[in-house]
Structures are given as structure tokens and as C-alpha cells.
Write a protein that holds these residues in place. Structure first.
Motif, PDB file in Angstrom:
ATOM      1  N   PRO A 198       0.831  -1.209   0.000  1.00 50.09           N
ATOM      2  CA  PRO A 198       0.000   0.000   0.000  1.00 50.09           C
ATOM      3  C   PRO A 198       0.865   1.259   0.000  1.00 50.09           C
ATOM      4  N   MET A 199       1.417   1.577  -1.152  1.00 51.40           N
ATOM      5  CA  MET A 199       2.406   2.650  -1.236  1.00 51.40           C
ATOM      6  C   MET A 199       1.834   4.011  -0.830  1.00 51.40           C
ATOM      7  N   LEU A 200       0.573   4.276  -1.153  1.00 51.55           N
ATOM      8  CA  LEU A 200      -0.018   5.559  -0.761  1.00 51.55           C
ATOM      9  C   LEU A 200      -0.002   5.698   0.759  1.00 51.55           C
ATOM     10  N   GLN A 201      -0.440   4.646   1.451  1.00 48.43           N
ATOM     11  CA  GLN A 201      -0.473   4.686   2.908  1.00 48.43           C
ATOM     12  C   GLN A 201       0.931   4.805   3.482  1.00 48.43           C
ATOM     13  N   MET A 202       1.885   4.050   2.934  1.00 50.64           N
ATOM     14  CA  MET A 202       3.254   4.095   3.430  1.00 50.64           C
ATOM     15  C   MET A 202       3.864   5.479   3.229  1.00 50.64           C
ATOM     16  N   PHE A 203       3.617   6.077   2.065  1.00 44.11           N
ATOM     17  CA  PHE A 203       4.144   7.414   1.778  1.00 44.11           C
ATOM     18  C   PHE A 203       3.488   8.447   2.686  1.00 44.11           C
ATOM     19  N   ASP A 204       2.163   8.357   2.821  1.00 46.90           N
ATOM     20  CA  ASP A 204       1.429   9.338   3.600  1.00 46.90           C
ATOM     21  C   ASP A 204       1.834   9.278   5.076  1.00 46.90           C
TER      22      ASP A 204
END
Length: 399
Positions: free
Chosen positions: A323-329
Motif C-alpha cells: 500500500p504505497m499511498l499509505q506508506m508514503f502518507d
């Protein structure tokens, strides 16, 4: 000699093999006195068969006595007591000099695109015969084996081969503040020891999560706050936030890896891979997302914003969804990799020679003869009889 060998998925047997012999001047032959069964071995038992050959000798946590040495070995003598790290590392290359022994340039498996060779661990890592055997050929005799003193039992030192440095590196990479919080997902051998190390290093809040009652109790006995996954279910993030000021943990260690519970699609991928011929299964695993990702996905939920995830559980797929969006956010830091055993020996050996603050001498739950290894694999895989850590004793008669 007798040795534990792989013959297929969930099929390991103790067979007779020729004794190993000196091949290079800096080799030593070690007569094994204790050798561990690790969670990583279960990946070979269950999933990584496409990268094994029938008759491969397993095991990467051995110690014993030097039985023979090559003419180039000057730092060891026959009769010396040694632990053998699971990394096959030369100790002198660019990577080794920088403490990255799991990336040793002398034994790197470049044709596979992988790092340093490992004892008893698949074609990906050199297909080197392992240490669940009566004897083991060990290269780089002046630099690879760890000489340990006489006196204390094997249980004091054998975990220098893997469990101790892997758990120490997991905590070091997680880097929780002393007044902060650390969650350890999975209280098998690595998770249990990582929780002990974190407590020893003064981390204020250490939370262990598992679903095996005996493992939870062991951690509680060492001062770890535990969460039973069977009871908490989907409420685990709320339970962790309640213990960490509402933010989540400063750091999370994923000590489970690719065979986590609660990953139905990964489970199907594992099962399908197991039925494919090796010629098809190996490239499939290298190109597909085949891991059960529940543990890592939970770690991402449990860590606070700006926190760190330390990944010591083994994963095997090349296209696992994250979940790259969650990890980045959440601004998550992620550290991982095979333990660099010799990098951490100077930190660990003093804890084993003076006292036993990590409880190594009673860490194993089962001591069994090598001949009983097939049953022990099954017991460990099924998490039966309170199995957390199994040590094989070559040369011991089966009761």
C-alpha cells in the motif's frame, strides 16, 4: 554421516551421506554438537521447494567442535568449540569490511541476482550443504567460525549462528527510543528474542502479538505486554494505540514474513506454487506476488506516523502488492535484510560469556535427536506442544 535432507514439500528425512572433506586450504570440518530448527527452515518445508534439490542438506544454525582443519587455517585448532554463522562470508571483501556480511562479494550468487551464500538454504543462496547433520564443511576457517569458550552449555552460544544476530539487527533497525514503544509481530524464535533484546536495551513499552498461548506466556514472563490475535482480531490497531498514547508504535518488527495467517490470496498462491513443476514454479515465484502479506500490512497499520518498520520475516515474492499511498502518507521508514552475523557478534558475545540476561540457556523448548528431525519439523510447522525453538543433537540416540 547422518543428515536431514529435503525430498519434497513437507517431506524431510534423515539419510546417510558421505562425510564432508577438506577442499580448500582454509576449510575446517566441524563435528556438530547442536543445530537449530528455524522458522526460515519452515519456508523450505512448505513454500520454497522449487529452489531445492532432492537430497539437499538443510540447516543453518549449527555449532560444534573443529574435527579437522586445512593447512591454511591458523586461528583455530582441532578441538576448538565454534559457532557457524548462517552467512557464508569471507570477512575481507568490500561488503564484509562494512559489516554487510549477508552481501559478501566473494560468495554472492550473481547468477541468481542474490546476496551471499547461506548454509542449507536453496539454489538461490548457493545450495551449500547445511548444518542439520553430524559434520559440516566450513570455508574461511580463519574468519567465519566464531570461537566460543568451554564451560557453558551449547544453548548459551548456538543462537549466535542466527537467532541472536537476526533479532539484534531487527531491534537495531527498528531503533525504538528508550522511552518509546516497539511492537513485535510474531513471537516465534526471532520475535521472542527480539522482544527480550528490546527489553534488555531499555525500551519502555514492548508489545508482542501472537495467537499461540504458550508463546504469549513466554513473552509475558519476560516483561512483555502481549496481545492475543485470536481475541483482538480486527481491533489490534485500537489495542496498540491504547497502549501508545493514541499514536501507534514508534517502531514495529515484522518477525512473521510470508506465511502469515489471514492472507487468503497469498495462501492460494502458496498452494498453487506447491503444485507446479519446479521448472514453472521457480520463475513464477521470481515474478509474481505470492506472499501472504497480512503481517506486513498489519505493521503498516500499527506503526505511528513517521515511525519505522523493521522486517526480519522472510518474504519470497517479487511482485507483492504494497500500500504505497499509505506508506508514503504515513512517512514510514522501512529497513530489512538478512542478518549480518559478524557485524553484531561484538555486541552479543559479552552478553553470553559473563551472564545470561537474554535467557538463552532455557530458550529452546525442545531438544531432540537428529533422527527425530522429521517429526520435529511437523510439530514446529503445526505450532504444537508449545514449540518455539527446537535444537537437534546429532549423535544422541532416539528415545
Amino acid at each position: 554421516m547422518r543428515a536431514l535432507t529435503w525430498h519434497g514439500k513437507r517431506d524431510v528425512r534423515v539419510d546417510t551421506h558421505p562425510d564432508p572433506s577438506i577442499k580448500d586450504p582454509d576449510d575446517v570440518i566441524v563435528q556438530i554438537t547442536s543445530t537449530g530448527l528455524c522458522g526460515s527452515d519452515l519456508h523450505l518445508y512448505e513454500v520454497l521447494g522449487p529452489f531445492l534439490g532432492e537430497g539437499d542438506i538443510l540447516g543453518h544454525e549449527p555449532m560444534g567442535i573443529v574435527a579437522e582443519k586445512g593447512p591454511g587455517v591458523t586461528s583455530l585448532e582441532v578441538g576448538d568449540r565454534v559457532v557457524v554463522p548462517f552467512n557464508v562470508s569471507c570477512g575481507t571483501c568490500w561488503m564484509c569490511e562494512r559489516g554487510l556480511h549477508s552481501q559478501c562479494e566473494t560468495t554472492q550468487n550473481r547468477e541468481q541476482g542474490m546476496g551471499a551464500s547461506l548454509f542449507g538454504y536453496t539454489k538461490l543462496y548457493g545450495q551449500v550443504p547445511g548444518g542439520q547433520a553430524e559434520f559440516l564443511r566450513v570455508p574461511f576457517g580463519d574468519r567465519l567460525p566464531i570461537k566460543v569458550p568451554e564451560g557453558p552449555p551449547d544453548d548459551r552460544f548456538v543462537y549466535l549462528s542466527d537467532v541472536l544476530p537476526t533479532a539484534w539487527q531487527a531491534v537495531a533497525y527498528a531503533d525504538p527510543p528508550r522511552d518509546g514503544s516497539l511492537v513485535v509481530l510474531g513471537l516465534g524464535p526471532i520475535g521472542d528474542m527480539a522482544a527480550r533484546i528490546a527489553r534488555h536495551r531499555g525500551v519502555e513499552t514492548v508489545i508482542g502479538i501472537d495467537l499461540v498461548p504458550e508463546r504469549l506466556q513466554r513473552a509475558q514472563n519476560r516483561g512483555v505486554t502481549t496481545i492475543d490475535l485470536r481475541d483482538a482480531g480486527k481491533d489490534v490497531p485500537d489495542a496498540v494505540r491504547a497502549l501508545t498514547g493514541g499514536r501507534g508504535a514508534d517502531a514495529v518488527i515484522d518477525a512473521v514474513g510470508m506465511e502469515a495467517h489471514g492472507s487468503p490470496f497469498g495462501k492460494i498462491a502458496h498452494q498453487l506454487t506447491g503444485y507446479l513443476p519446479d521448472a514453472l514454479a521457480a520463475p513464477f515465484m521470481k515474478a509474481a506476488g505470492v506472499d501472504r502479506m497480512a503481517a506486513l500490512q498489519m505493521a503498516i497499520q500499527l506503526v505511528r506516523r513517521g515511525g519505522t518498520i523493521s522486517l526480519s520475516g522472510v518474504y519470497g515474492g517479487m511482485a507483492d502488492p504494497l500500500p504505497m499511498l499509505q506508506m508514503f502518507d504515513k512517512q514510514i521508514q522501512l529497513r530489512m535484510g538478512q542478518a549480518n552475523v559478524h557485524r553484531w557478534v561484538p555486541d552479543l558475545l559479552p552478553l553470553l560469556t559473563d551472564d545470561d540476561p537474554l535467557g538463552t540457556e532455557d530458550f529452546a523448548t525442545h531438544h531432540v535427536p537428529l533422527e527425530a528431525a522429521p517429526d520435529a519439523y511437523k510439530m514446529f510447522q503445526e505450532k504444537r506442544d508449545g514449540a518455539v525453538k527446537v535444537l537437534f543433537k546429532p549423535g544422541t540416540a532416539t528415545s
